[in-house]
Motif scaffolding. Sequence first.
Motif, PDB file in Angstrom:
ATOM      1  N   ALA A 260       0.851  -1.186   0.000  1.00  0.00           N
ATOM      2  CA  ALA A 260       0.000   0.000   0.000  1.00  0.00           C
ATOM      3  C   ALA A 260       0.885   1.234   0.000  1.00  0.00           C
ATOM      4  CB  ALA A 260      -0.917  -0.009   1.224  1.00  0.00           C
ATOM      5  N   ARG A 261       0.472   2.278  -0.733  1.00  0.00           N
ATOM      6  CA  ARG A 261       1.294   3.463  -0.864  1.00  0.00           C
ATOM      7  C   ARG A 261       0.455   4.711  -0.655  1.00  0.00           C
ATOM      8  NH1 ARG A 261       3.611   1.584  -6.607  1.00  0.00           N
ATOM      9  NH2 ARG A 261       1.603   2.439  -7.120  1.00  0.00           N
ATOM     10  N   PHE A 262       1.091   5.755  -0.194  1.00  0.00           N
ATOM     11  CA  PHE A 262       0.437   7.049  -0.120  1.00  0.00           C
ATOM     12  C   PHE A 262       1.468   8.134  -0.383  1.00  0.00           C
ATOM     13  CE2 PHE A 262       2.210   6.738   4.113  1.00  0.00           C
ATOM     14  CZ  PHE A 262       2.594   8.049   4.404  1.00  0.00           C
ATOM     15  N   GLY A 263       1.022   9.262  -0.870  1.00  0.00           N
ATOM     16  CA  GLY A 263       1.915  10.384  -1.121  1.00  0.00           C
ATOM     17  C   GLY A 263       1.180  11.699  -0.968  1.00  0.00           C
ATOM     18  N   ILE A 264       1.862  12.673  -0.449  1.00  0.00           N
ATOM     19  CA  ILE A 264       1.304  14.026  -0.333  1.00  0.00           C
ATOM     20  C   ILE A 264       2.324  14.984  -0.945  1.00  0.00           C
ATOM     21  CG2 ILE A 264       0.381  15.798   1.201  1.00  0.00           C
ATOM     22  CD1 ILE A 264      -0.042  13.645   3.313  1.00  0.00           C
ATOM     23  N   GLU A 265       1.952  15.647  -2.020  1.00  0.00           N
ATOM     24  CA  GLU A 265       2.798  16.664  -2.622  1.00  0.00           C
ATOM     25  C   GLU A 265       2.341  18.040  -2.143  1.00  0.00           C
ATOM     26  OE1 GLU A 265       2.362  15.098  -6.880  1.00  0.00           O
ATOM     27  OE2 GLU A 265       4.469  15.736  -6.796  1.00  0.00           O
ATOM     28  N   ASN A 266       3.314  18.902  -1.861  1.00  0.00           N
ATOM     29  CA  ASN A 266       3.044  20.240  -1.329  1.00  0.00           C
ATOM     30  C   ASN A 266       2.200  20.129  -0.054  1.00  0.00           C
ATOM     31  OD1 ASN A 266       2.810  22.969  -0.920  1.00  0.00           O
ATOM     32  ND2 ASN A 266       1.801  23.408  -2.883  1.00  0.00           N
ATOM     33  N   ILE A 267       2.796  19.527   0.965  1.00  0.00           N
ATOM     34  CA  ILE A 267       2.089  19.211   2.211  1.00  0.00           C
ATOM     35  C   ILE A 267       1.384  20.420   2.801  1.00  0.00           C
ATOM     36  CG2 ILE A 267       2.405  18.445   4.601  1.00  0.00           C
ATOM     37  CD1 ILE A 267       4.797  16.840   3.676  1.00  0.00           C
ATOM     38  N   PHE A 268       2.053  21.561   2.792  1.00  0.00           N
ATOM     39  CA  PHE A 268       1.510  22.742   3.459  1.00  0.00           C
ATOM     40  C   PHE A 268       0.656  23.597   2.533  1.00  0.00           C
ATOM     41  CE2 PHE A 268       5.581  21.750   5.627  1.00  0.00           C
ATOM     42  CZ  PHE A 268       5.035  21.312   6.833  1.00  0.00           C
ATOM     43  N   ASP A 269       0.326  23.046   1.351  1.00  0.00           N
ATOM     44  CA  ASP A 269      -0.524  23.758   0.383  1.00  0.00           C
ATOM     45  C   ASP A 269       0.017  25.161   0.111  1.00  0.00           C
ATOM     46  OD1 ASP A 269      -2.583  23.642  -1.397  1.00  0.00           O
ATOM     47  OD2 ASP A 269      -4.143  24.232   0.014  1.00  0.00           O
ATOM     48  N   THR A 270       1.327  25.227  -0.081  1.00  0.00           N
ATOM     49  CA  THR A 270       2.007  26.507  -0.275  1.00  0.00           C
ATOM     50  C   THR A 270       1.634  27.122  -1.617  1.00  0.00           C
ATOM     51  OG1 THR A 270       3.869  25.671   1.012  1.00  0.00           O
ATOM     52  CG2 THR A 270       4.270  27.603  -0.377  1.00  0.00           C
ATOM     53  N   SER A 271       1.385  28.414  -1.609  1.00  0.00           N
ATOM     54  CA  SER A 271       1.169  29.143  -2.852  1.00  0.00           C
ATOM     55  C   SER A 271       2.519  29.650  -3.349  1.00  0.00           C
ATOM     56  CB  SER A 271       0.214  30.314  -2.624  1.00  0.00           C
ATOM     57  OG  SER A 271       0.709  31.173  -1.624  1.00  0.00           O
ATOM     58  N   TYR A 272       2.902  29.283  -4.547  1.00  0.00           N
ATOM     59  CA  TYR A 272       4.193  29.675  -5.087  1.00  0.00           C
ATOM     60  C   TYR A 272       4.110  29.819  -6.588  1.00  0.00           C
ATOM     61  CZ  TYR A 272       4.771  24.777  -6.548  1.00  0.00           C
ATOM     62  OH  TYR A 272       4.604  23.552  -7.144  1.00  0.00           O
ATOM     63  N   GLU A 273       5.092  30.478  -7.150  1.00  0.00           N
ATOM     64  CA  GLU A 273       5.179  30.667  -8.592  1.00  0.00           C
ATOM     65  C   GLU A 273       6.055  29.579  -9.187  1.00  0.00           C
ATOM     66  OE1 GLU A 273       5.798  34.731 -10.732  1.00  0.00           O
ATOM     67  OE2 GLU A 273       7.792  33.857 -10.481  1.00  0.00           O
ATOM     68  N   ASN A 274       5.531  28.869 -10.187  1.00  0.00           N
ATOM     69  CA  ASN A 274       6.333  27.836 -10.840  1.00  0.00           C
ATOM     70  C   ASN A 274       7.435  28.525 -11.647  1.00  0.00           C
ATOM     71  OD1 ASN A 274       7.158  26.054 -13.148  1.00  0.00           O
ATOM     72  ND2 ASN A 274       5.833  24.629 -12.074  1.00  0.00           N
ATOM     73  N   PRO A 275       8.707  28.324 -11.265  1.00  0.00           N
ATOM     74  CA  PRO A 275       9.779  29.078 -11.929  1.00  0.00           C
ATOM     75  C   PRO A 275       9.971  28.720 -13.399  1.00  0.00           C
ATOM     76  CG  PRO A 275      10.688  27.439 -10.422  1.00  0.00           C
ATOM     77  CD  PRO A 275       9.209  27.455 -10.190  1.00  0.00           C
ATOM     78  N   ALA A 276       9.852  27.445 -13.731  1.00  0.00           N
ATOM     79  CA  ALA A 276      10.092  27.023 -15.112  1.00  0.00           C
ATOM     80  C   ALA A 276       8.986  27.517 -16.042  1.00  0.00           C
ATOM     81  CB  ALA A 276      10.191  25.507 -15.188  1.00  0.00           C
ATOM     82  N   ALA A 277       7.715  27.393 -15.621  1.00  0.00           N
ATOM     83  CA  ALA A 277       6.601  27.848 -16.444  1.00  0.00           C
ATOM     84  C   ALA A 277       6.629  29.358 -16.611  1.00  0.00           C
ATOM     85  CB  ALA A 277       5.279  27.402 -15.824  1.00  0.00           C
ATOM     86  N   THR A 278       6.905  30.063 -15.536  1.00  0.00           N
ATOM     87  CA  THR A 278       6.967  31.524 -15.593  1.00  0.00           C
ATOM     88  C   THR A 278       8.100  31.985 -16.503  1.00  0.00           C
ATOM     89  OG1 THR A 278       6.057  31.694 -13.362  1.00  0.00           O
ATOM     90  CG2 THR A 278       7.262  33.602 -14.192  1.00  0.00           C
ATOM     91  N   ALA A 279       9.230  31.314 -16.451  1.00  0.00           N
ATOM     92  CA  ALA A 279      10.368  31.692 -17.277  1.00  0.00           C
ATOM     93  C   ALA A 279      10.096  31.476 -18.754  1.00  0.00           C
ATOM     94  CB  ALA A 279      11.596  30.893 -16.860  1.00  0.00           C
ATOM     95  N   LEU A 280       9.357  30.425 -19.088  1.00  0.00           N
ATOM     96  CA  LEU A 280       9.141  30.093 -20.490  1.00  0.00           C
ATOM     97  C   LEU A 280       8.280  31.120 -21.194  1.00  0.00           C
ATOM     98  CD1 LEU A 280       9.576  28.015 -22.765  1.00  0.00           C
ATOM     99  CD2 LEU A 280       7.432  26.942 -22.046  1.00  0.00           C
TER     100      LEU A 280
END
Length: 795
Positions: free
Chosen positions: A755-775
């Motif tokens: 059995a597996r579980f995962g949590i991405e961005n645990i603290f639900d942080t609001s941030y700017e995606n650097p790669a998308a913004t740069a493109l």
Amino acid sequence: MSRLLGSTALVATLMIASVPQAMAQTASDTAQPVAVAAGDLRTALDQVADQFGLQLVVQGDLSGMESGNLSADMSARDALQSLLSGSGYGFEFVSDDSVIIRPVSATTSNAQGTLILPEVVVTATRSRRSIATMSPSVVVIGSDQIEAQSAKSSDITNVIRNNVPGFMFDDQSLISSTETFRGRDVQVLVDGVARNTPLRNSSRILSMIDIQQVESIEVIPGSNAMNGDGATGATINIITKTGEVGKNVFVVDAHAKSYTDDIGESFSPSLTVSGRGGFGAVDLAASVTGSKTGNAYDGYGNQVPSDAMLGQGGFDNAEDLNVFGKAGVTLAEGHRVFLSSEVVRFRQDIEYFTDLTTDPVSVNYDNAYTGQPLEDESQYFTGGYEYDFGKMGKGDLKLFYNDSYKQAALSDFDSTHNNFQLVLADSTTALDPLGQSVIDTVKYGLKLSTDTSLDQVYDGMTLTWGGDLIYDDVKYRSVSGRDIGAPMQQDGKAVFAQLSAPVTQFVDLSGGVRYEKFDLTVDDYLRPNYLYNRTTPIAAAQFTGGSTSYNAVTYNASAVVHWTEKLDTSFSYSEGFSIPDVGAYTRRAGVSGAPLNFASIDVDASKVKTYEIAARYTGQDFRTSGAIYMSTNKRGDTFDSATNKLSQQKERIIGAELNGEYDISEDTYVGALASYVEGRYDKDKDGDLEEWLPNNRIPSPFRFTGYVDSYVWGDLNMRFDGTYTAGRYKIEDEKIKPSLVFNLSGNYPLLGGVARFGIENIFDTSYENPAATALRGYSVAGHGRTVTIGYRREF
């Protein structure tokens, strides 16, 4: 797709229910007959586990490790002890039927005190070279690492980024144009065959590869020409799974993912049914993965636009089907023929256009999407012959055929970022409702690689030689079938030779050369009519094609010094090259001064030279490696969106990378990865590197990832990690903000599976995606908190 997923889920459920649960083995010390053939260590462990009804949890990477044969009456403990002897791994029964396999130390020694290290072989160099003879910056990500880290994400880019410091933060969309490595391009191979399309970059490469079919990932940082055009920053070789006679495995893997801001609207299920094994002389492997995704949300709880990247789409509101198969027949010892195939069907149904006037960009609920879905319909076929002709050498001959159809999303008008819109052929103002772009490519060819032993000349010397014949055909059109870029065809021919040899037991030397020649034909075409800023018609214009030839001679050399059993260093020089994206340039013909004649486009192959010094230390409880590098280019490719021009000029990139792990205890280790990269270029071509490279080349100069991996409460394996991406402020009025994101994942043996579980961005942080913004040059929000729950069972 919904019917397919439902039917597959029903069949999988019935199959699971029909398999009796293995009875727990309470007598791990009870002897019984054991028969395991010599070969792959992980396979042998699985066979013992099957025989005794055990569930294995593997911490570490067993790729490339071999074991001897077993044929005796013995207990499970005795069998495991015998298989793992001398491997550097030990085992622990955490329950009657659950066993943890983990490194007992990083420097296990034999009875004579000699350090024992498992040999890992890398094939992305066109030769089968031990990783111990290569730069310490080379990374091989094994199946156990892939399986453990896929608990929180099934995206291959996440697995690579978590293991290789030079890989940039991904833009969380389908495209790979921001997936730079050391500020340069990446060449992606699947079983040694390139997926890149150099004449018109279709971008979607790694995002369309199903992680369930992957056995291991080889990453070679730096420029590398051994597999042809494209590897100026790194080569990534995806090794797919292969069946093994006598080891038949059937796997059901299911997971569901949701954003916590709206679990119902973002609910995204996925199911994989796979198997591999063999009979007689035949080996087989296959997998089918189907998935469906809902909405995506950022850290503020706002829905993320489905097409935040102007035509490039995303993973949300999509249906995905990936079918993979591989079959081989062993004709005689050392001789095998094989055929592999992969079919991809991806469709994203976008509901609303993106509002580019907000910061960050957002969903424009007042502007319903009017275009066709974003689609990817691709199929890849590879056939080959693996041979061993004794003194002549052993290697393989591969024939491949790649056919990809990549349809972009329709982008709405924007006065700054999308002010040229395709209009109907017989009109000056009526927009073409089928005006979104399609890149339709066919690529096929032949690749030959052979390792020939030269022991008669010098003990241990090997000559790797071969060549390639490759043909590319690219059509760049609208959905309505009108050419929006010049059709192109290209023939490529190459030969190479690589010589490697140990010089005493302390030094490994390697050097090689490759010659490549391309013959490019660009067809005439009518560049269609556009509407500029919704008011000014741009009349259709005739583009005159032509032909040209590129050629490149590239060299590489390296020296690896084994100072002690624990310390290695290396110095390497390598060259790689890339061809400019000619297709994108011909689309702009006659606009903003872009030439209408191919002969007036002054482009040439771009050769990158990389100098690297690297080191690796492997202690009892501490492991680390690092590298410093510089890459230079006399004709670097830079596209200036303000002038709509492609320029080639001198440039230089410098950087450093470091990673390390420390074993706190037998159950817990901590680690970190850090990278720095920055670059300049000669914008006015006066010989001075006076300008910083644009953000779309280097979105962030510094990235740091720290993690802790531990077993808690017995056999629950948990991993906590955080990634800091520094801001970049070199370009006036184009500032990239920093970001900090934390993640958590876990694996737990349950009911004969994991059995597996995962949590991405645990603290639900609001941030700017650097790669998308740069493109794109405008702010794109990063994704918010997601929770993934899954279960995997082997039969």
